[in-house]
Write a protein that holds these residues in place. Structure first.
Motif, PDB file in Angstrom:
ATOM      1  N   UNK A 125       8.569 -14.218   2.891  1.00 45.79           N
ATOM      2  CA  UNK A 125       9.477 -15.155   4.041  1.00 45.79           C
ATOM      3  C   UNK A 125       8.403 -15.228   5.168  1.00 45.79           C
ATOM      4  N   UNK A 126       7.026 -15.444   5.095  1.00 47.48           N
ATOM      5  CA  UNK A 126       6.233 -15.305   6.199  1.00 47.48           C
ATOM      6  C   UNK A 126       6.490 -16.823   6.836  1.00 47.48           C
ATOM      7  N   UNK A 127       6.260 -16.440   8.410  1.00 45.25           N
ATOM      8  CA  UNK A 127       6.160 -17.952   9.045  1.00 45.25           C
ATOM      9  C   UNK A 127       5.490 -19.089   8.612  1.00 45.25           C
ATOM     10  N   UNK A 128       4.196 -18.768   8.200  1.00 42.65           N
ATOM     11  CA  UNK A 128       3.174 -19.516   7.528  1.00 42.65           C
ATOM     12  C   UNK A 128       3.926 -20.159   6.192  1.00 42.65           C
ATOM     13  N   UNK A 168      -1.683 -13.729   0.022  1.00 37.92           N
ATOM     14  CA  UNK A 168      -2.726 -13.003  -0.809  1.00 37.92           C
ATOM     15  C   UNK A 168      -3.081 -11.668   0.016  1.00 37.92           C
ATOM     16  N   UNK A 169      -3.362 -11.842   0.940  1.00 37.61           N
ATOM     17  CA  UNK A 169      -3.830 -10.531   1.743  1.00 37.61           C
ATOM     18  C   UNK A 169      -3.077  -9.310   1.604  1.00 37.61           C
ATOM     19  N   UNK A 170      -1.713  -9.980   1.905  1.00 40.97           N
ATOM     20  CA  UNK A 170      -0.586  -9.153   2.003  1.00 40.97           C
ATOM     21  C   UNK A 170      -0.334  -8.261   0.598  1.00 40.97           C
ATOM     22  N   UNK A 184       1.310 -11.578   8.788  1.00 38.03           N
ATOM     23  CA  UNK A 184       0.248 -10.358   8.397  1.00 38.03           C
ATOM     24  C   UNK A 184       0.031  -9.732   9.658  1.00 38.03           C
ATOM     25  N   UNK A 185       0.005 -10.454  10.940  1.00 38.02           N
ATOM     26  CA  UNK A 185      -0.216  -9.761  12.119  1.00 38.02           C
ATOM     27  C   UNK A 185       0.699  -8.822  12.528  1.00 38.02           C
ATOM     28  N   UNK A 186       2.087  -9.106  12.424  1.00 39.33           N
ATOM     29  CA  UNK A 186       3.071  -8.069  12.450  1.00 39.33           C
ATOM     30  C   UNK A 186       3.025  -6.723  11.691  1.00 39.33           C
TER      31      UNK A 186
END
Length: 192
Positions: A125-128, A168-170, A184-186
């Motif tokens: 549930x990322x903002x992006x 994908x990075x996560x 991902x920054x958090x």
């Protein structure tokens, strides 16, 4: 030690369940070739997607079950949106096939990698991803109602691909799947 059990029966979870139950009807509208019924049912799914997240956050009704139901409903709605586009607008999809192949591949890659690594789909549930859902929903809705506008289509493609790369990075870096992340920054800031 007592464990506090979360209440899984709530309005946001019911809305997510509705979106899952609506999928066969969306499939039926595609099979009939009924664009009006397709866009109506898809729009209801998109609106209830917005509502379930808003209600869950506003009234603090976020649950692990809700995150999983929402993700499953999102995947189903996403597949139906593109299945409808591919089936009902074949010429358009053929003309922009490379963009669609890139979009679908980047969306599917983290889904399948998460299944392989963790045995389930991600529910970050990322903002992006939330923004991507709105951007894609607006594209599909306006495409069927008003026609094609190339600048918005290109914006939708680029933004969506970047959001899928974040997911994908996560999937590739997290040791275990977690739900309801912001960005991902958090995640990486918390690791420091």
């Amino acid at each position: 030690m007592t464990t506090i059990k979360e209440n899984s029966w709530n309005v946001p979870n019911a809305l997510s369940a509705y979106r899952i139950l609506a999928l066969p009807f969306i499939i039926h509208s595609i099979a009939l070739g009924n664009k009006q019924l397709f866009i109506t049912l898809l729009s209801i799914n998109l609106i209830t997607d917005i509502l379930d997240g808003l209600i869950a956050r506003l009234f603090r009704l976020q649950t692990e079950l809700g995150a999983k139901l929402d993700s499953l409903a999102d995947i189903g709605t996403y597949i139906m949106a593109f299945a409808g586009l591919i089936t009902l607008e074949q010429e358009f999809v053929a003309e922009y096939r490379y963009g669609f192949v890139c979009l679908i591949t980047l969306w599917m890659l983290p889904q399948f990698l998460a299944l392989l690594r963790f045995g389930r789909f991600p529910s970050f549930h990322l903002w992006s991803n939330k923004a991507t859902g709105y951007i894609q929903g607006i594209f599909i809705f306006t495409f069927f109602l008003f026609g094609f506008w190339k600048p918005y289509f290109c914006f939708m493609l680029v933004f969506s691909c970047l959001a899928y790369l974040e997911e994908l990075a996560l999937v590739l870096t997290l040791p275990k799947l977690r739900s309801n992340l912001k960005s991902i920054f958090f995640v990486f800031r918390l690791k420091k």
